[in-house]
Write a protein that holds these residues in place. Structure first.
Motif, PDB file in Angstrom:
ATOM      1  N   VAL A  21      20.380  -6.398  -1.610  1.00  0.00           N
ATOM      2  CA  VAL A  21      20.199  -4.858  -0.650  1.00  0.00           C
ATOM      3  C   VAL A  21      19.999  -4.146  -1.671  1.00  0.00           C
ATOM      4  O   VAL A  21      20.848  -3.667  -2.481  1.00  0.00           O
ATOM      5  CB  VAL A  21      21.431  -4.807   0.131  1.00  0.00           C
ATOM      6  N   ILE A  22      18.523  -3.388  -1.688  1.00  0.00           N
ATOM      7  CA  ILE A  22      18.421  -2.376  -2.644  1.00  0.00           C
ATOM      8  C   ILE A  22      18.074  -1.110  -1.518  1.00  0.00           C
ATOM      9  O   ILE A  22      18.617  -0.165  -1.715  1.00  0.00           O
ATOM     10  CB  ILE A  22      16.911  -2.652  -3.389  1.00  0.00           C
ATOM     11  N   ALA A  23      17.325  -1.223  -0.595  1.00  0.00           N
ATOM     12  CA  ALA A  23      17.119  -0.249   0.564  1.00  0.00           C
ATOM     13  C   ALA A  23      17.627  -0.812   1.919  1.00  0.00           C
ATOM     14  O   ALA A  23      17.693  -1.927   2.241  1.00  0.00           O
ATOM     15  CB  ALA A  23      15.785  -0.089   0.557  1.00  0.00           C
ATOM     16  N   GLN A  24      17.983   0.257   2.611  1.00  0.00           N
ATOM     17  CA  GLN A  24      18.508  -0.152   4.058  1.00  0.00           C
ATOM     18  C   GLN A  24      17.958   0.731   4.912  1.00  0.00           C
ATOM     19  O   GLN A  24      17.402   2.017   4.577  1.00  0.00           O
ATOM     20  CB  GLN A  24      19.871  -0.251   4.250  1.00  0.00           C
ATOM     21  N   PRO A  25      17.861   0.545   6.072  1.00  0.00           N
ATOM     22  CA  PRO A  25      17.509   1.540   7.376  1.00  0.00           C
ATOM     23  C   PRO A  25      18.215   2.750   7.124  1.00  0.00           C
ATOM     24  O   PRO A  25      19.615   2.745   6.948  1.00  0.00           O
ATOM     25  CB  PRO A  25      17.483   0.913   8.588  1.00  0.00           C
ATOM     26  N   PRO A  26      17.699   4.067   7.204  1.00  0.00           N
ATOM     27  CA  PRO A  26      18.691   5.295   7.050  1.00  0.00           C
ATOM     28  C   PRO A  26      19.489   5.172   8.102  1.00  0.00           C
ATOM     29  O   PRO A  26      19.543   4.982   9.258  1.00  0.00           O
ATOM     30  CB  PRO A  26      17.726   6.411   7.169  1.00  0.00           C
ATOM     31  N   ASN A  27      20.996   5.738   7.670  1.00  0.00           N
ATOM     32  CA  ASN A  27      21.871   5.875   8.760  1.00  0.00           C
ATOM     33  C   ASN A  27      21.857   7.186   9.357  1.00  0.00           C
ATOM     34  O   ASN A  27      21.082   8.215   8.630  1.00  0.00           O
ATOM     35  CB  ASN A  27      23.220   5.448   8.342  1.00  0.00           C
ATOM     36  N   LEU A  28      22.737   7.549  10.270  1.00  0.00           N
ATOM     37  CA  LEU A  28      22.604   9.118  10.769  1.00  0.00           C
ATOM     38  C   LEU A  28      22.736  10.186   9.949  1.00  0.00           C
ATOM     39  O   LEU A  28      22.148  11.012   9.823  1.00  0.00           O
ATOM     40  CB  LEU A  28      23.796   8.830  12.083  1.00  0.00           C
ATOM     41  N   PRO A  29      23.790   9.904   9.010  1.00  0.00           N
ATOM     42  CA  PRO A  29      23.810  11.329   7.920  1.00  0.00           C
ATOM     43  C   PRO A  29      22.686  11.614   7.096  1.00  0.00           C
ATOM     44  O   PRO A  29      22.146  12.715   6.886  1.00  0.00           O
ATOM     45  CB  PRO A  29      25.006  10.915   7.045  1.00  0.00           C
ATOM     46  N   LEU A  30      21.925  10.473   6.440  1.00  0.00           N
ATOM     47  CA  LEU A  30      20.684  10.595   6.000  1.00  0.00           C
ATOM     48  C   LEU A  30      19.680  10.994   6.689  1.00  0.00           C
ATOM     49  O   LEU A  30      18.881  12.170   6.244  1.00  0.00           O
ATOM     50  CB  LEU A  30      20.172   9.081   5.529  1.00  0.00           C
TER      51      LEU A  30
END
Length: 93
Positions: A21-30
């Motif tokens: 895991v390097i990148a993930q879908p952005p979460n709400l705060p981001l």
């Protein structure tokens, strides 16, 4: 039965399920932080700008804090630390 020995790479980049895991879908705060930061480019003065600046900082701080303490691997936690230090340094200048 195979015994898996964790390497430094595994500890840094793999999550608890063994996925890299390097990148993930952005979460709400981001998402909120990015959108409010972009809106600051449109509203450059006044109370709207101040509110957007506060929301952007708060949301990005929350994202960095969550990554630092709840990140899925050491890379994501280091990303949170870098983000947190960067946000604080940016506000102190």
């Amino acid at each position: 039965m195979e015994i898996r020995q964790d390497t430094l790479f595994d500890r840094v980049f793999r999550d608890s399920e063994g996925n890299i895991v390097i990148a993930q879908p952005p979460n709400l705060p981001l998402i909120v932080g990015i959108v409010s930061s972009l809106l600051k480019l449109l509203f450059t003065t006044g109370q709207i700008y101040l509110v957007l600046d506060l929301v952007a900082f708060g949301a990005l701080f929350t994202w960095a804090w969550e990554e630092l303490f709840q990140g899925v691997n050491y890379f994501r936690r280091a990303l949170g630390l870098i983000g947190l230090v960067g946000l604080i340094a940016w506000k102190l200048q």
